[in-house]
Design a protein around this motif. Sequence first.
Motif, PDB file in Angstrom:
ATOM      1  N   ILE A   3     -17.547  75.397  81.232  1.00 55.80           N
ATOM      2  CA  ILE A   3     -16.577  75.290  80.144  1.00 55.80           C
ATOM      3  C   ILE A   3     -17.242  75.608  78.809  1.00 55.80           C
ATOM      4  O   ILE A   3     -16.649  76.233  77.948  1.00 55.80           O
ATOM      5  N   ALA A   4     -18.473  75.137  78.635  1.00 56.83           N
ATOM      6  CA  ALA A   4     -19.148  75.294  77.348  1.00 56.83           C
ATOM      7  C   ALA A   4     -20.655  75.337  77.563  1.00 56.83           C
ATOM      8  O   ALA A   4     -21.148  75.003  78.636  1.00 56.83           O
ATOM      9  N   ARG A   5     -21.373  75.743  76.530  1.00 59.45           N
ATOM     10  CA  ARG A   5     -22.831  75.721  76.524  1.00 59.45           C
ATOM     11  C   ARG A   5     -23.279  74.838  75.369  1.00 59.45           C
ATOM     12  O   ARG A   5     -22.641  74.814  74.317  1.00 59.45           O
ATOM     13  N   LEU A   6     -24.370  74.157  75.562  1.00 62.46           N
ATOM     14  CA  LEU A   6     -24.893  73.297  74.510  1.00 62.46           C
ATOM     15  C   LEU A   6     -25.327  74.149  73.326  1.00 62.46           C
ATOM     16  O   LEU A   6     -26.090  75.102  73.474  1.00 62.46           O
ATOM     17  N   SER A   7     -24.829  73.825  72.166  1.00 63.53           N
ATOM     18  CA  SER A   7     -25.185  74.550  70.953  1.00 63.53           C
ATOM     19  C   SER A   7     -26.328  73.844  70.241  1.00 63.53           C
ATOM     20  O   SER A   7     -27.386  74.418  70.037  1.00 63.53           O
ATOM     21  N   LEU A   8     -26.129  72.595  69.869  1.00 61.30           N
ATOM     22  CA  LEU A   8     -27.184  71.828  69.229  1.00 61.30           C
ATOM     23  C   LEU A   8     -26.833  70.354  69.296  1.00 61.30           C
ATOM     24  O   LEU A   8     -25.695  69.990  69.580  1.00 61.30           O
ATOM     25  N   ILE A   9     -27.796  69.524  69.050  1.00 64.03           N
ATOM     26  CA  ILE A   9     -27.612  68.086  68.970  1.00 64.03           C
ATOM     27  C   ILE A   9     -27.734  67.716  67.495  1.00 64.03           C
ATOM     28  O   ILE A   9     -28.693  68.116  66.833  1.00 64.03           O
ATOM     29  N   THR A  10     -26.758  66.969  66.986  1.00 65.74           N
ATOM     30  CA  THR A  10     -26.773  66.569  65.583  1.00 65.74           C
ATOM     31  C   THR A  10     -26.992  65.071  65.477  1.00 65.74           C
ATOM     32  O   THR A  10     -26.357  64.298  66.180  1.00 65.74           O
ATOM     33  N   MET A  11     -27.903  64.689  64.596  1.00 64.02           N
ATOM     34  CA  MET A  11     -28.181  63.280  64.332  1.00 64.02           C
ATOM     35  C   MET A  11     -27.827  62.968  62.888  1.00 64.02           C
ATOM     36  O   MET A  11     -28.249  63.691  61.981  1.00 64.02           O
ATOM     37  N   ILE A  26     -42.702  67.208  65.383  1.00 60.53           N
ATOM     38  CA  ILE A  26     -42.875  66.618  66.720  1.00 60.53           C
ATOM     39  C   ILE A  26     -42.684  67.664  67.811  1.00 60.53           C
ATOM     40  O   ILE A  26     -43.431  67.704  68.789  1.00 60.53           O
ATOM     41  N   LEU A  27     -41.665  68.514  67.669  1.00 64.62           N
ATOM     42  CA  LEU A  27     -41.298  69.457  68.730  1.00 64.62           C
ATOM     43  C   LEU A  27     -41.883  70.855  68.550  1.00 64.62           C
ATOM     44  O   LEU A  27     -41.632  71.736  69.367  1.00 64.62           O
ATOM     45  N   GLY A  28     -42.653  71.066  67.487  1.00 65.05           N
ATOM     46  CA  GLY A  28     -43.238  72.388  67.271  1.00 65.05           C
ATOM     47  C   GLY A  28     -42.197  73.425  66.889  1.00 65.05           C
ATOM     48  O   GLY A  28     -42.341  74.594  67.225  1.00 65.05           O
ATOM     49  N   GLY A  29     -41.168  72.999  66.190  1.00 60.36           N
ATOM     50  CA  GLY A  29     -40.106  73.916  65.776  1.00 60.36           C
ATOM     51  C   GLY A  29     -40.191  74.233  64.307  1.00 60.36           C
ATOM     52  O   GLY A  29     -41.186  73.938  63.634  1.00 60.36           O
ATOM     53  N   GLU A  30     -39.119  74.819  63.811  1.00 58.86           N
ATOM     54  CA  GLU A  30     -39.058  75.108  62.387  1.00 58.86           C
ATOM     55  C   GLU A  30     -37.641  74.920  61.880  1.00 58.86           C
ATOM     56  O   GLU A  30     -36.668  75.079  62.628  1.00 58.86           O
ATOM     57  N   ILE A  31     -37.547  74.548  60.610  1.00 60.45           N
ATOM     58  CA  ILE A  31     -36.234  74.420  59.987  1.00 60.45           C
ATOM     59  C   ILE A  31     -35.751  75.836  59.694  1.00 60.45           C
ATOM     60  O   ILE A  31     -36.401  76.589  58.971  1.00 60.45           O
ATOM     61  N   VAL A  32     -34.617  76.204  60.308  1.00 62.90           N
ATOM     62  CA  VAL A  32     -34.127  77.580  60.200  1.00 62.90           C
ATOM     63  C   VAL A  32     -32.887  77.706  59.333  1.00 62.90           C
ATOM     64  O   VAL A  32     -32.467  78.817  59.015  1.00 62.90           O
ATOM     65  N   TYR A  33     -32.288  76.588  58.948  1.00 65.95           N
ATOM     66  CA  TYR A  33     -31.084  76.630  58.123  1.00 65.95           C
ATOM     67  C   TYR A  33     -30.984  75.346  57.328  1.00 65.95           C
ATOM     68  O   TYR A  33     -31.277  74.265  57.840  1.00 65.95           O
ATOM     69  N   ARG A  34     -30.575  75.491  56.071  1.00 65.87           N
ATOM     70  CA  ARG A  34     -30.350  74.335  55.201  1.00 65.87           C
ATOM     71  C   ARG A  34     -29.044  74.532  54.455  1.00 65.87           C
ATOM     72  O   ARG A  34     -28.736  75.632  54.019  1.00 65.87           O
ATOM     73  N   ALA A  39     -29.697  70.111  57.853  1.00 70.37           N
ATOM     74  CA  ALA A  39     -30.872  70.945  58.091  1.00 70.37           C
ATOM     75  C   ALA A  39     -30.956  71.156  59.604  1.00 70.37           C
ATOM     76  O   ALA A  39     -30.816  70.207  60.375  1.00 70.37           O
ATOM     77  N   VAL A  40     -31.153  72.403  60.013  1.00 65.98           N
ATOM     78  CA  VAL A  40     -31.149  72.761  61.432  1.00 65.98           C
ATOM     79  C   VAL A  40     -32.565  73.142  61.851  1.00 65.98           C
ATOM     80  O   VAL A  40     -33.226  73.948  61.195  1.00 65.98           O
ATOM     81  N   VAL A  41     -32.998  72.554  62.964  1.00 68.19           N
ATOM     82  CA  VAL A  41     -34.328  72.794  63.510  1.00 68.19           C
ATOM     83  C   VAL A  41     -34.180  73.574  64.811  1.00 68.19           C
ATOM     84  O   VAL A  41     -33.444  73.166  65.706  1.00 68.19           O
ATOM     85  N   HIS A  42     -34.897  74.686  64.901  1.00 61.18           N
ATOM     86  CA  HIS A  42     -34.906  75.470  66.137  1.00 61.18           C
ATOM     87  C   HIS A  42     -36.261  75.279  66.799  1.00 61.18           C
ATOM     88  O   HIS A  42     -37.300  75.354  66.157  1.00 61.18           O
ATOM     89  N   THR A  43     -36.225  75.027  68.120  1.00 56.58           N
ATOM     90  CA  THR A  43     -37.450  74.877  68.901  1.00 56.58           C
ATOM     91  C   THR A  43     -37.394  75.849  70.073  1.00 56.58           C
ATOM     92  O   THR A  43     -36.354  76.452  70.337  1.00 56.58           O
ATOM     93  N   GLU A  44     -38.484  75.947  70.773  1.00 58.29           N
ATOM     94  CA  GLU A  44     -38.550  76.814  71.947  1.00 58.29           C
ATOM     95  C   GLU A  44     -37.514  76.417  72.996  1.00 58.29           C
ATOM     96  O   GLU A  44     -37.008  77.250  73.730  1.00 58.29           O
ATOM     97  N   ARG A  45     -37.191  75.132  73.073  1.00 60.46           N
ATOM     98  CA  ARG A  45     -36.308  74.636  74.132  1.00 60.46           C
ATOM     99  C   ARG A  45     -34.901  74.265  73.668  1.00 60.46           C
ATOM    100  O   ARG A  45     -34.102  73.810  74.469  1.00 60.46           O
ATOM    101  N   GLY A  46     -34.586  74.402  72.382  1.00 65.49           N
ATOM    102  CA  GLY A  46     -33.247  74.054  71.931  1.00 65.49           C
ATOM    103  C   GLY A  46     -33.190  73.862  70.434  1.00 65.49           C
ATOM    104  O   GLY A  46     -34.183  74.033  69.731  1.00 65.49           O
ATOM    105  N   THR A  47     -32.016  73.501  69.981  1.00 64.18           N
ATOM    106  CA  THR A  47     -31.762  73.365  68.552  1.00 64.18           C
ATOM    107  C   THR A  47     -31.149  72.003  68.276  1.00 64.18           C
ATOM    108  O   THR A  47     -30.323  71.519  69.044  1.00 64.18           O
TER     109      THR A  47
END
Length: 138
Positions: A3-11, A26-34, A39-47
């Motif tokens: 039905i859907a795909r996981l887009s991101l988890i918001t806290m 912690i996850l070795g990602g980077e902030i890709v959008y503000r 603020a959105v963090v993208h990592t190798e395994r998810g966003t």
Amino acid sequence: MTIARLSLITMNCADQEELAAFWAAILGGEIVYRAENIAVVHTERGTLSAARVADYQPPTWPGGATPHHIHFELVVEDLDVAQAEAVRLGAKVAEPQPQPDRWRVLLDPAGHPFCLTMHLPLLPLGTRAEDTQQAKDT
């Protein structure tokens, strides 16, 4: 049928920049959008994203007036080393610690609980990340 795909988890949080920087580290990602409140963090395994909300109240661990709604399980090679690094980056050690030899419960800068463990989920107890990697390498 999917039905859907996981887009991101918001806290939710009081300070989106602080929380995003913590999870990026912690996850070795980077902030890709503000934006103003996110603020959105993208990592190798998810966003994931940190969203500032008015009158934010952190969750309580393990229960209480504001029970936690979500938490992360992070696989690490060494619990003590990972815990020390998470605390250095701004995490706090939660109380109580139900099984500190199996996992450690910490709180991110906004109070969200997360666990460090050497056991991969959905695998038999005793399966550690390094054991799984060794099996892949052979």
